[in-house]
Design a protein around this motif. Structure first.
Motif, PDB file in Angstrom:
ATOM      1  N   VAL A 103       0.855  -1.182   0.000  1.00 53.15           N
ATOM      2  CA  VAL A 103       0.000   0.000   0.000  1.00 53.15           C
ATOM      3  C   VAL A 103       0.892   1.234   0.000  1.00 53.15           C
ATOM      4  O   VAL A 103       1.860   1.300   0.754  1.00 53.15           O
ATOM      5  N   THR A 104       0.579   2.197  -0.852  1.00 56.61           N
ATOM      6  CA  THR A 104       1.329   3.447  -0.889  1.00 56.61           C
ATOM      7  C   THR A 104       0.404   4.568  -1.332  1.00 56.61           C
ATOM      8  O   THR A 104      -0.675   4.322  -1.854  1.00 56.61           O
ATOM      9  N   ALA A 105       0.839   5.789  -1.108  1.00 54.43           N
ATOM     10  CA  ALA A 105       0.130   6.970  -1.616  1.00 54.43           C
ATOM     11  C   ALA A 105       1.120   7.783  -2.420  1.00 54.43           C
ATOM     12  O   ALA A 105       2.242   8.007  -1.988  1.00 54.43           O
ATOM     13  N   SER A 106       0.691   8.188  -3.618  1.00 57.40           N
ATOM     14  CA  SER A 106       1.594   8.918  -4.496  1.00 57.40           C
ATOM     15  C   SER A 106       0.795   9.657  -5.552  1.00 57.40           C
ATOM     16  O   SER A 106      -0.214   9.157  -6.025  1.00 57.40           O
ATOM     17  N   GLY A 107       1.286  10.792  -5.914  1.00 58.43           N
ATOM     18  CA  GLY A 107       0.667  11.536  -6.998  1.00 58.43           C
ATOM     19  C   GLY A 107       1.466  11.419  -8.278  1.00 58.43           C
ATOM     20  O   GLY A 107       1.224  12.150  -9.226  1.00 58.43           O
ATOM     21  N   GLY A 108       2.424  10.507  -8.322  1.00 61.04           N
ATOM     22  CA  GLY A 108       3.282  10.462  -9.495  1.00 61.04           C
ATOM     23  C   GLY A 108       4.001   9.151  -9.685  1.00 61.04           C
ATOM     24  O   GLY A 108       3.459   8.071  -9.462  1.00 61.04           O
TER      25      GLY A 108
ATOM     26  N   ARG B 138       3.371  -6.005  -8.938  1.00 61.85           N
ATOM     27  CA  ARG B 138       2.925  -6.948  -9.965  1.00 61.85           C
ATOM     28  C   ARG B 138       4.065  -7.892 -10.355  1.00 61.85           C
ATOM     29  O   ARG B 138       3.859  -9.084 -10.541  1.00 61.85           O
ATOM     30  N   ALA B 139       5.273  -7.363 -10.468  1.00 62.52           N
ATOM     31  CA  ALA B 139       6.427  -8.190 -10.847  1.00 62.52           C
ATOM     32  C   ALA B 139       6.673  -9.311  -9.847  1.00 62.52           C
ATOM     33  O   ALA B 139       7.124 -10.393 -10.219  1.00 62.52           O
ATOM     34  N   PHE B 140       6.358  -9.058  -8.573  1.00 60.32           N
ATOM     35  CA  PHE B 140       6.560 -10.069  -7.535  1.00 60.32           C
ATOM     36  C   PHE B 140       5.273 -10.807  -7.183  1.00 60.32           C
ATOM     37  O   PHE B 140       5.211 -11.515  -6.180  1.00 60.32           O
ATOM     38  N   GLY B 141       4.223 -10.624  -7.980  1.00 63.84           N
ATOM     39  CA  GLY B 141       2.970 -11.347  -7.760  1.00 63.84           C
ATOM     40  C   GLY B 141       2.209 -10.895  -6.528  1.00 63.84           C
ATOM     41  O   GLY B 141       1.465 -11.681  -5.945  1.00 63.84           O
ATOM     42  N   ARG B 142       2.375  -9.656  -6.145  1.00 66.76           N
ATOM     43  CA  ARG B 142       1.680  -9.123  -4.974  1.00 66.76           C
ATOM     44  C   ARG B 142       0.549  -8.194  -5.405  1.00 66.76           C
ATOM     45  O   ARG B 142       0.607  -7.594  -6.469  1.00 66.76           O
ATOM     46  N   SER B 143      -0.430  -8.065  -4.535  1.00 64.92           N
ATOM     47  CA  SER B 143      -1.457  -7.064  -4.795  1.00 64.92           C
ATOM     48  C   SER B 143      -0.947  -5.722  -4.275  1.00 64.92           C
ATOM     49  O   SER B 143      -0.119  -5.671  -3.373  1.00 64.92           O
ATOM     50  N   ALA B 144      -1.430  -4.662  -4.881  1.00 64.16           N
ATOM     51  CA  ALA B 144      -0.993  -3.326  -4.483  1.00 64.16           C
ATOM     52  C   ALA B 144      -2.176  -2.373  -4.502  1.00 64.16           C
ATOM     53  O   ALA B 144      -3.033  -2.457  -5.382  1.00 64.16           O
TER      54      ALA B 144
END
Length: 136
Positions: free
Chosen positions: A83-88, A99-105
């Motif tokens: 989980v992250t917050a970003s405007g860019g 996605r590259a490591f097969g994780r949800s984000a």
């Protein structure tokens, strides 16, 4: 102004050591080769100094932030989601690395984020907020 809850949650980042950079290299290289350096003759002539450009636009998400995202996401133990917050570009890089490591984000972005950040199959954008601080 920054909400009080966001102010309290800020922690200073520790400096990255040379050993940490070396440990990240094999992880990064699994996903893309070194970005090329290209001599810039016109800029060099104009500035009176030799100038080389590092072409980050050849990385999968066209930002240098992918290296750090790959390293951090691979270090997460178990199958925990990201989980992250970003405007860019940070959010784009984290989504791609997850996605590259097969994780949800989950990447929280401002409603007015650029379409290049929020669209495309690799983004993983799943939540929008009116601004960055409401994500806290």
């Amino acid at each position: 102004s920054i909400p009080l809850s966001a102010q309290r949650s800020r922690r200073p980042l520790a400096p990255v050591s040379p050993a940490e950079v070396e440990a990240a290299l094999p992880v990064v290289r699994r996903f893309f080769p070194p970005t090329p350096l290209v001599f810039a003759p016109r800029l060099s002539q104009r500035l009176g100094k030799e100038l080389w450009l590092k072409l980050e636009l050849v990385t999968p998400v066209r930002t240098f932030k992918l290296r750090g995202a790959l390293h951090r996401v691979q270090a997460i133990q178990g199958a925990r989601p990201v989980v992250t917050a970003s405007g860019g570009n940070h959010g784009l890089a984290v989504a791609w690395a997850a996605r590259a490591f097969g994780r949800s984000a989950t990447v929280v972005v401002p409603e007015r984020a650029r379409p290049t950040i929020t669209s495309g199959p690799a983004t993983g954008i799943s939540l929008r907020a009116s601004d960055m601080w409401s994500a806290w």
